[in-house]
Design a protein around this motif. Structure first.
Motif, PDB file in Angstrom:
ATOM      1  N   SER A  87      34.639 103.994  25.378  1.00  0.00           N
ATOM      2  CA  SER A  87      34.163 104.754  26.752  1.00  0.00           C
ATOM      3  C   SER A  87      33.660 103.615  27.721  1.00  0.00           C
ATOM      4  O   SER A  87      34.125 103.532  28.977  1.00  0.00           O
ATOM      5  N   LYS A  88      32.906 102.546  27.088  1.00  0.00           N
ATOM      6  CA  LYS A  88      32.357 101.424  28.060  1.00  0.00           C
ATOM      7  C   LYS A  88      33.639 100.637  28.543  1.00  0.00           C
ATOM      8  O   LYS A  88      33.795 100.041  29.602  1.00  0.00           O
ATOM      9  N   ILE A  89      34.582 100.512  27.676  1.00  0.00           N
ATOM     10  CA  ILE A  89      35.891  99.885  28.187  1.00  0.00           C
ATOM     11  C   ILE A  89      36.733 100.408  29.388  1.00  0.00           C
ATOM     12  O   ILE A  89      37.076  99.779  30.157  1.00  0.00           O
ATOM     13  N   LEU A  90      37.062 101.809  29.202  1.00  0.00           N
ATOM     14  CA  LEU A  90      37.443 102.457  30.067  1.00  0.00           C
ATOM     15  C   LEU A  90      36.794 102.593  31.447  1.00  0.00           C
ATOM     16  O   LEU A  90      37.403 102.456  32.383  1.00  0.00           O
ATOM     17  N   ILE A  91      35.632 102.525  31.186  1.00  0.00           N
ATOM     18  CA  ILE A  91      34.791 102.635  32.615  1.00  0.00           C
ATOM     19  C   ILE A  91      34.872 101.211  33.225  1.00  0.00           C
ATOM     20  O   ILE A  91      35.058 101.173  34.519  1.00  0.00           O
ATOM     21  N   ASP A  92      34.891 100.263  32.223  1.00  0.00           N
ATOM     22  CA  ASP A  92      35.181  98.858  33.076  1.00  0.00           C
ATOM     23  C   ASP A  92      36.455  98.721  33.516  1.00  0.00           C
ATOM     24  O   ASP A  92      36.843  98.050  34.719  1.00  0.00           O
ATOM     25  N   PHE A  93      37.457  99.429  33.036  1.00  0.00           N
ATOM     26  CA  PHE A  93      39.042  99.435  33.591  1.00  0.00           C
ATOM     27  C   PHE A  93      38.620 100.174  34.964  1.00  0.00           C
ATOM     28  O   PHE A  93      39.363  99.705  35.920  1.00  0.00           O
ATOM     29  N   SER A  94      38.121 101.350  35.237  1.00  0.00           N
ATOM     30  CA  SER A  94      37.983 101.713  36.040  1.00  0.00           C
ATOM     31  C   SER A  94      37.165 101.093  37.605  1.00  0.00           C
ATOM     32  O   SER A  94      37.800 101.078  38.478  1.00  0.00           O
ATOM     33  N   ARG A  95      36.424 100.172  36.879  1.00  0.00           N
ATOM     34  CA  ARG A  95      35.662  99.341  38.167  1.00  0.00           C
ATOM     35  C   ARG A  95      36.573  98.321  38.543  1.00  0.00           C
ATOM     36  O   ARG A  95      36.506  97.877  39.453  1.00  0.00           O
ATOM     37  N   LEU A  96      37.262  97.836  37.426  1.00  0.00           N
ATOM     38  CA  LEU A  96      38.311  96.708  37.816  1.00  0.00           C
ATOM     39  C   LEU A  96      39.250  97.339  38.887  1.00  0.00           C
ATOM     40  O   LEU A  96      39.893  96.755  39.891  1.00  0.00           O
ATOM     41  N   LEU A 100      40.550  96.538  42.979  1.00  0.00           N
ATOM     42  CA  LEU A 100      41.829  96.303  43.408  1.00  0.00           C
ATOM     43  C   LEU A 100      42.423  97.352  44.090  1.00  0.00           C
ATOM     44  O   LEU A 100      43.555  97.022  44.638  1.00  0.00           O
ATOM     45  N   GLY A 101      41.645  98.256  44.335  1.00  0.00           N
ATOM     46  CA  GLY A 101      42.595  99.594  45.157  1.00  0.00           C
ATOM     47  C   GLY A 101      43.243 100.266  44.421  1.00  0.00           C
ATOM     48  O   GLY A 101      44.033 100.987  45.097  1.00  0.00           O
ATOM     49  N   ARG A 102      43.211 100.282  43.114  1.00  0.00           N
ATOM     50  CA  ARG A 102      44.055 100.954  42.383  1.00  0.00           C
ATOM     51  C   ARG A 102      43.610 102.491  41.970  1.00  0.00           C
ATOM     52  O   ARG A 102      43.263 102.457  40.826  1.00  0.00           O
ATOM     53  N   PHE A 103      43.460 103.043  42.699  1.00  0.00           N
ATOM     54  CA  PHE A 103      42.472 104.387  42.328  1.00  0.00           C
ATOM     55  C   PHE A 103      43.121 105.343  41.510  1.00  0.00           C
ATOM     56  O   PHE A 103      42.182 105.895  40.693  1.00  0.00           O
ATOM     57  N   SER A 104      44.370 105.388  41.434  1.00  0.00           N
ATOM     58  CA  SER A 104      45.119 106.211  40.398  1.00  0.00           C
ATOM     59  C   SER A 104      44.676 105.989  38.929  1.00  0.00           C
ATOM     60  O   SER A 104      44.346 106.628  38.099  1.00  0.00           O
ATOM     61  N   ASP A 105      44.992 104.316  38.785  1.00  0.00           N
ATOM     62  CA  ASP A 105      44.788 103.896  37.641  1.00  0.00           C
ATOM     63  C   ASP A 105      43.224 104.113  37.034  1.00  0.00           C
ATOM     64  O   ASP A 105      42.857 104.291  35.960  1.00  0.00           O
ATOM     65  N   ALA A 106      42.534 103.991  38.039  1.00  0.00           N
ATOM     66  CA  ALA A 106      40.748 104.038  37.680  1.00  0.00           C
ATOM     67  C   ALA A 106      40.578 105.341  37.460  1.00  0.00           C
ATOM     68  O   ALA A 106      39.970 105.662  36.573  1.00  0.00           O
ATOM     69  N   GLU A 107      41.089 106.452  38.015  1.00  0.00           N
ATOM     70  CA  GLU A 107      40.839 107.658  37.689  1.00  0.00           C
ATOM     71  C   GLU A 107      41.540 108.269  36.402  1.00  0.00           C
ATOM     72  O   GLU A 107      41.021 109.106  35.568  1.00  0.00           O
ATOM     73  N   LEU A 108      42.660 107.637  35.994  1.00  0.00           N
ATOM     74  CA  LEU A 108      43.305 108.033  34.695  1.00  0.00           C
ATOM     75  C   LEU A 108      42.075 107.545  33.629  1.00  0.00           C
ATOM     76  O   LEU A 108      42.039 108.395  32.474  1.00  0.00           O
ATOM     77  N   HIS A 109      41.716 106.301  33.705  1.00  0.00           N
ATOM     78  CA  HIS A 109      40.789 105.934  32.586  1.00  0.00           C
ATOM     79  C   HIS A 109      39.385 106.567  32.752  1.00  0.00           C
ATOM     80  O   HIS A 109      39.012 107.077  31.619  1.00  0.00           O
TER      81      HIS A 109
END
Length: 318
Positions: A87-96, A100-109
């Motif tokens: 879960s910590k990795i997925l949240i960091d994916f979201s932060r990344l 980058l303004g890739r909000f759809s990808d952030a939301e998926l994670h």
């Protein structure tokens, strides 16, 4: 090193650590702990790289860490620990991706974390940490919704987090952290309303947060964090009342903040009093709003500012 913002040194240390654990994992492929250590090190390195805006490298490290954890979960499908680390990795994916303004990808994670820990918290309700991970992931999703102008969904998501932390506080009444996060969830919702100019709803949420933090501060009078949150909620309430030209109510909240600081435990009072100038500035601004209304308010405002200064002077004396 990362917490002290020595990011370059932190990156170098983690690169060395990654080399070591990679060798151990390759030499002992059946050892799950070595693979878990490698995943954790890649995740820590990615977090530093995100802070340093090295996005491509961060994404590579996160992908490697996520692959390792997914393999470990496949091998250990009942391991809550690996789900938590994942879960910590997925949240960091979201932060990344938010950077980058890739909000759809952030939301998926983030949604994957929510789905995992909604299930885990139901399957193992006795594990308190699952509630925290779920609640925090909901905050992350709500913030993404705010950034993408989906206010109603953000509001629903914050309300769902309120339910999570309220249930945790009820199920574990001795757990201070659940109560603290319940109060913070009310503040987040209030902040959403405030920036949407829904001031009445914002004030209601800030009052709920104040009540929770005030009770925590009463129960643990020498806890600075709890007390600071009380003062900050009074500041939020003053901001709300000033937005609506409710000068008398702003003065009342200011007076309560002063009295709270005056009555605070001696070990934390100095730190609280340092917060008063920000309230004093708000109250001083209220004087400009009050001018067209009544001179009696001006007098009360002057008296309140005098109380701020008196308390600061008292604290400065040996």
């Amino acid at each position: 090193l990362q917490r002290s913002h020595q990011l370059e040194q932190a990156e170098q240390e983690l690169l060395i650590a990654k080399e070591l654990v990679t060798v151990l994992a390759e030499q002992n492929p059946s050892n799950q702990e070595f693979r878990a250590s490698m995943a954790g090190t890649c995740g820590d390195l990615a977090s530093v790289l995100i802070d340093r805006r090295k996005h491509d490298q961060a994404e590579q490290e996160l992908t490697h860490a996520l692959t390792l954890y997914q393999t470990l979960i496949t091998e250990n499908p009942t391991s809550d620990e690996y789900f938590s680390r994942k879960s910590k990795i997925l949240i960091d994916f979201s932060r990344l991706y938010r950077q980058l303004g890739r909000f759809s990808d952030a939301e998926l994670h983030v949604q994957e974390v929510i789905d995992d820990f909604d299930r885990l918290s139901k399957d193992s309700p006795e594990v308190r940490g699952h509630r925290v991970t779920l609640g925090h992931a909901l905050w992350e999703l709500a913030e993404i919704c705010q950034r993408t102008r989906r206010e109603d969904l953000a509001k629903q998501t914050y309300r769902r987090s309120l339910e999570v932390f309220d249930a945790a506080a009820q199920d574990f009444p001795e757990w201070q952290y659940a109560r603290l996060e319940f109060g913070h969830a009310h503040w987040l919702l209030g902040n959403l309303f405030f920036h949407a100019a829904r001031i009445d709803e914002a004030q209601d949420s800030f009052l709920e947060s104040l009540q929770i933090n005030n009770q925590l501060s009463t129960d643990f009078p020498d806890n600075l964090d709890y007390a600071l949150r009380v003062v900050h909620r009074y500041r939020d309430l003053i901001r709300c009342t000033l937005k609506q030209d409710q000068i008398e109510q702003a003065i009342e909240f200011g007076e309560k903040a002063v009295e709270f600081c005056r009555q605070a435990h001696v070990t934390i009072r100095p730190a609280l009093i340092k917060e008063l100038p920000s309230l004093q500035m708000l109250i001083a601004r209220a004087g400009l709003v009050a001018k067209p209304h009544a001179s009696s308010w001006q007098q009360k405002l002057s008296q309140l500012i005098g109380e701020f200064r008196k308390l600061e002077t008292e604290n400065a004396q040996p």
